[in-house]
Design a protein around this motif. Structure first.
Motif, mmCIF file in Angstrom:
data_model
loop_
_atom_site.group_PDB
_atom_site.id
_atom_site.type_symbol
_atom_site.label_atom_id
_atom_site.label_comp_id
_atom_site.label_asym_id
_atom_site.label_seq_id
_atom_site.Cartn_x
_atom_site.Cartn_y
_atom_site.Cartn_z
ATOM 1 N N MET A 75 0.969 -1.209 0.001
ATOM 2 C CA MET A 75 0.073 -0.105 0.002
ATOM 3 C C MET A 75 0.659 1.507 0.035
ATOM 4 O O MET A 75 1.532 1.103 0.840
ATOM 5 C CB MET A 75 -0.831 -0.135 1.151
ATOM 6 N N ALA A 76 0.344 1.902 -0.707
ATOM 7 C CA ALA A 76 1.220 3.666 -0.679
ATOM 8 C C ALA A 76 0.835 4.110 0.411
ATOM 9 O O ALA A 76 -0.215 3.777 0.979
ATOM 10 C CB ALA A 76 0.759 4.233 -2.151
ATOM 11 N N GLU A 77 2.014 4.908 0.458
ATOM 12 C CA GLU A 77 2.320 5.856 1.493
ATOM 13 C C GLU A 77 1.039 6.963 1.423
ATOM 14 O O GLU A 77 1.329 7.703 0.138
ATOM 15 C CB GLU A 77 3.407 6.604 2.456
ATOM 16 N N GLN A 78 0.121 7.613 2.354
ATOM 17 C CA GLN A 78 -0.661 8.506 2.227
ATOM 18 C C GLN A 78 0.043 10.030 1.962
ATOM 19 O O GLN A 78 1.428 10.438 2.854
ATOM 20 C CB GLN A 78 -1.604 8.680 2.979
ATOM 21 N N GLN A 79 -0.283 11.009 1.435
ATOM 22 C CA GLN A 79 -0.408 12.273 1.018
ATOM 23 C C GLN A 79 -0.135 12.999 2.111
ATOM 24 O O GLN A 79 -1.922 12.909 1.844
ATOM 25 C CB GLN A 79 -0.679 12.710 -0.459
ATOM 26 N N GLY A 80 1.108 13.977 3.096
ATOM 27 C CA GLY A 80 0.591 14.396 4.048
ATOM 28 C C GLY A 80 1.087 16.006 3.509
ATOM 29 O O GLY A 80 1.664 16.172 2.628
ATOM 30 N N PRO A 81 1.224 16.694 4.762
ATOM 31 C CA PRO A 81 2.455 17.861 4.601
ATOM 32 C C PRO A 81 4.020 16.823 4.668
ATOM 33 O O PRO A 81 3.857 15.906 5.257
ATOM 34 C CB PRO A 81 2.587 18.492 6.252
ATOM 35 N N GLY A 82 4.689 17.523 3.600
ATOM 36 C CA GLY A 82 5.835 17.229 3.681
ATOM 37 C C GLY A 82 6.730 16.188 2.330
ATOM 38 O O GLY A 82 5.528 16.526 1.377
ATOM 39 N N LEU A 83 6.799 15.887 2.308
ATOM 40 C CA LEU A 83 6.804 14.614 1.509
ATOM 41 C C LEU A 83 6.718 13.038 1.188
ATOM 42 O O LEU A 83 7.340 12.458 2.498
ATOM 43 C CB LEU A 83 9.059 14.760 1.235
ATOM 44 N N ARG A 84 6.958 12.341 0.704
ATOM 45 C CA ARG A 84 6.412 10.924 0.601
ATOM 46 C C ARG A 84 7.818 10.346 0.421
ATOM 47 O O ARG A 84 9.071 10.768 0.009
ATOM 48 C CB ARG A 84 5.513 10.533 0.396
ATOM 49 N N PRO A 85 8.179 8.928 0.825
ATOM 50 C CA PRO A 85 9.428 7.960 0.549
ATOM 51 C C PRO A 85 9.126 8.078 -1.434
ATOM 52 O O PRO A 85 10.438 7.932 -1.563
ATOM 53 C CB PRO A 85 8.443 6.969 0.898
ATOM 54 N N VAL A 86 7.434 7.776 -2.018
ATOM 55 C CA VAL A 86 8.317 8.244 -3.487
ATOM 56 C C VAL A 86 8.425 9.404 -3.905
ATOM 57 O O VAL A 86 9.505 9.509 -4.921
ATOM 58 C CB VAL A 86 6.727 7.473 -4.103
ATOM 59 N N ASP A 87 8.468 10.361 -2.923
ATOM 60 C CA ASP A 87 9.374 11.633 -3.068
ATOM 61 C C ASP A 87 10.160 11.493 -3.784
ATOM 62 O O ASP A 87 11.194 12.237 -3.883
ATOM 63 C CB ASP A 87 8.410 12.575 -2.665
ATOM 64 N N LEU A 88 11.009 11.323 -2.377
ATOM 65 C CA LEU A 88 12.815 10.864 -2.091
ATOM 66 C C LEU A 88 13.122 10.257 -3.160
ATOM 67 O O LEU A 88 13.887 10.328 -3.658
ATOM 68 C CB LEU A 88 12.792 10.546 -0.857
ATOM 69 N N ALA A 89 12.397 9.195 -2.975
ATOM 70 C CA ALA A 89 13.019 7.779 -4.160
ATOM 71 C C ALA A 89 12.862 8.613 -5.638
ATOM 72 O O ALA A 89 14.790 8.519 -6.222
ATOM 73 C CB ALA A 89 12.005 6.687 -4.485
ATOM 74 N N ARG A 90 12.303 9.018 -5.898
ATOM 75 C CA ARG A 90 12.659 10.067 -7.474
ATOM 76 C C ARG A 90 13.007 10.953 -7.280
ATOM 77 O O ARG A 90 14.207 11.045 -8.191
ATOM 78 C CB ARG A 90 11.202 10.401 -7.324
ATOM 79 N N ALA A 91 13.541 11.797 -5.965
ATOM 80 C CA ALA A 91 14.510 12.234 -7.009
ATOM 81 C C ALA A 91 16.283 12.116 -7.044
ATOM 82 O O ALA A 91 17.103 12.865 -7.227
ATOM 83 C CB ALA A 91 14.212 13.918 -5.446
ATOM 84 N N ALA A 92 16.297 11.094 -5.974
ATOM 85 C CA ALA A 92 17.566 9.661 -5.986
ATOM 86 C C ALA A 92 17.613 9.169 -7.020
ATOM 87 O O ALA A 92 18.605 8.431 -7.215
ATOM 88 C CB ALA A 92 17.887 9.924 -4.748
ATOM 89 N N GLY A 93 16.431 9.207 -7.850
ATOM 90 C CA GLY A 93 16.372 7.533 -8.749
ATOM 91 C C GLY A 93 16.648 6.032 -8.108
ATOM 92 O O GLY A 93 17.047 5.311 -8.559
ATOM 93 N N ILE A 94 15.929 6.184 -7.438
ATOM 94 C CA ILE A 94 15.848 4.584 -6.463
ATOM 95 C C ILE A 94 14.610 3.939 -5.993
ATOM 96 O O ILE A 94 14.128 4.712 -6.190
ATOM 97 C CB ILE A 94 16.544 4.711 -4.700
ATOM 98 N N THR A 95 14.351 2.890 -5.369
ATOM 99 C CA THR A 95 13.257 2.271 -4.922
ATOM 100 C C THR A 95 12.668 3.048 -3.583
ATOM 101 O O THR A 95 13.528 3.426 -2.835
ATOM 102 C CB THR A 95 13.079 1.333 -4.798
ATOM 103 N N THR A 96 11.251 3.074 -3.495
ATOM 104 C CA THR A 96 10.745 3.313 -1.807
ATOM 105 C C THR A 96 11.549 2.540 -1.015
ATOM 106 O O THR A 96 11.749 3.036 0.075
ATOM 107 C CB THR A 96 9.320 3.754 -2.250
ATOM 108 N N GLN A 97 11.989 1.100 -1.125
ATOM 109 C CA GLN A 97 11.690 0.839 -0.488
ATOM 110 C C GLN A 97 13.114 0.197 0.342
ATOM 111 O O GLN A 97 13.999 0.331 1.069
ATOM 112 C CB GLN A 97 11.970 -1.389 -1.020
ATOM 113 N N GLN A 98 14.237 1.371 -0.676
ATOM 114 C CA GLN A 98 15.296 1.948 -0.646
ATOM 115 C C GLN A 98 15.180 2.874 0.502
ATOM 116 O O GLN A 98 15.689 2.772 1.435
ATOM 117 C CB GLN A 98 16.222 2.162 -2.115
ATOM 118 N N ILE A 99 14.509 3.425 0.533
ATOM 119 C CA ILE A 99 14.485 4.399 1.252
ATOM 120 C C ILE A 99 13.766 4.311 2.887
ATOM 121 O O ILE A 99 14.386 4.980 4.009
ATOM 122 C CB ILE A 99 12.854 6.143 0.896
#
Length: 250
Positions: A1-25
C-alpha cells in the motif's frame, strides 16, 4: 500500500529525487542514514527537505568514499556530532589525495619498468632465473599472490630442467613488477592483462597509460561526488537534520 500524502514529502518523492526505489528509502531510514521522521496518525513516515538533503548527501558520499564511510558521516550528522562528521569528511578527502599521489608515483614507476626491464642476478651456482619465493621477496608480496597472478595468465614463467621449479627470467620479473605496482593501485586483473599483452607484443606502453588514465578518471569522479555531497551536507550540518524539527533550507 502506498503511503498517504500529507504535509511534507512521501517516500516516493524522495525515491524519485534520488532515482531509487521506495524500499531503499525505508531501508535508509531504518539504518539511520536518514534522520528520524515523524509519523502521521495512520503511522506513515513524513519526510521533509532535511531528509532529502540527507538522502542526496549520502548518495553522493557513497560514490565518493564508499557506503561504509558515507553511513558513518550521516550517523554523526544526525547525532549532532558536527566535528566528528567533518573529521570523517576530511579523512575521505585525504584518502583521495593520497591515492592521487600514489597514482602519480605508480605511473612514473611503471614507465621506468616498461622502458628498462630489470636484470635480476641468479644466485651463485644456478644458471636459471629466479624462483617464485625469490620473486615474491623482491616484490614484497606473498608467494600465493604470485601464484594467483600466474593462474590468471598474467605471468608465464618457465620451468627448470630436472626440478620443475618455476624460473622467472628478466622479462618475467618485469611482468611481475608491473603486476604488483598496478595491483597496489587497485587495477583489476583484466586491465593488467591488457597492459602486459601490449608490452609483450609491441613493447608499447599505450595500454599502461590507458590504465593510469582510467584510474585518474575514477578519482575525478569520486572527487566530484564529494563536492556534490558537500552542498547537501552544509545544509544538514546547518540544521543538524533533526527530522520533525528540521525546517526547510532551500
Amino acid at each position: 500500500m502506498a503511503e498517504q500524502q500529507g504535509p511534507g514529502l512521501r517516500p516516493v518523492d524522495l525515491a524519485r529525487a534520488a532515482g531509487i526505489t521506495t524500499q531503499q528509502i525505508r531501508n535508509y531510514a531504518d539504518a539511520g542514514i536518514l534522520p528520524p521522521a515523524p509519523r502521521t496518525a495512520a503511522g506513515y513516515r513524513r519526510f521533509d527537505d532535511g531528509h532529502l538533503d540527507a538522502l542526496l548527501a549520502y548518495r553522493a558520499l557513497a560514490r565518493g568514499c564508499g557506503p561504509q564511510r558515507a553511513r558513518a558521516v550521516m550517523r554523526a550528522v544526525h547525532a549532532g556530532d558536527r566535528s566528528g562528521a567533518l573529521a570523517l569528511l576530511d579523512a575521505a578527502h585525504a584518502a583521495l589525495h593520497g591515492e592521487r599521489q600514489a597514482l602519480a608515483a605508480t605511473s612514473t614507476a611503471l614507465e621506468a619498468l616498461a622502458d628498462r626491464p630489470p636484470q635480476p642476478r641468479c644466485p651463485p651456482g644456478r644458471s636459471a632465473g629466479l624462483r617464485i619465493g625469490e620473486v615474491a621477496a623482491l616484490l614484497g608480496v606473498r608467494t600465493s599472490a604470485v601464484r594467483t597472478w600466474e593462474a590468471a595468465g598474467l605471468l608465464v614463467p618457465g620451468r627448470e630442467r630436472g626440478t620443475g621449479y618455476r624460473s622467472f627470467g628478466p622479462a618475467d620479473v618485469r611482468d611481475a613488477q608491473v603486476t604488483a605496482v598496478l595491483r597496489r593501485a587497485h587495477h583489476g586483473l583484466p586491465q593488467i592483462r591488457s597492459v602486459l599483452d601490449d608490452l609483450r607484443r609491441t613493447g608499447s606502453t599505450g595500454a599502461l597509460r590507458a590504465a593510469v588514465a582510467h584510474r585518474h578518471a575514477v578519482l575525478d569522479g569520486q572527487a566530484a561526488a564529494l563536492l556534490e555531497a558537500a552542498v547537501h551536507l552544509s545544509r544538514c550540518l546547518g540544521t543538524r537534520c533533526p527530522g520533525a524539527g528540521c525546517p526547510g533550507t532551500r
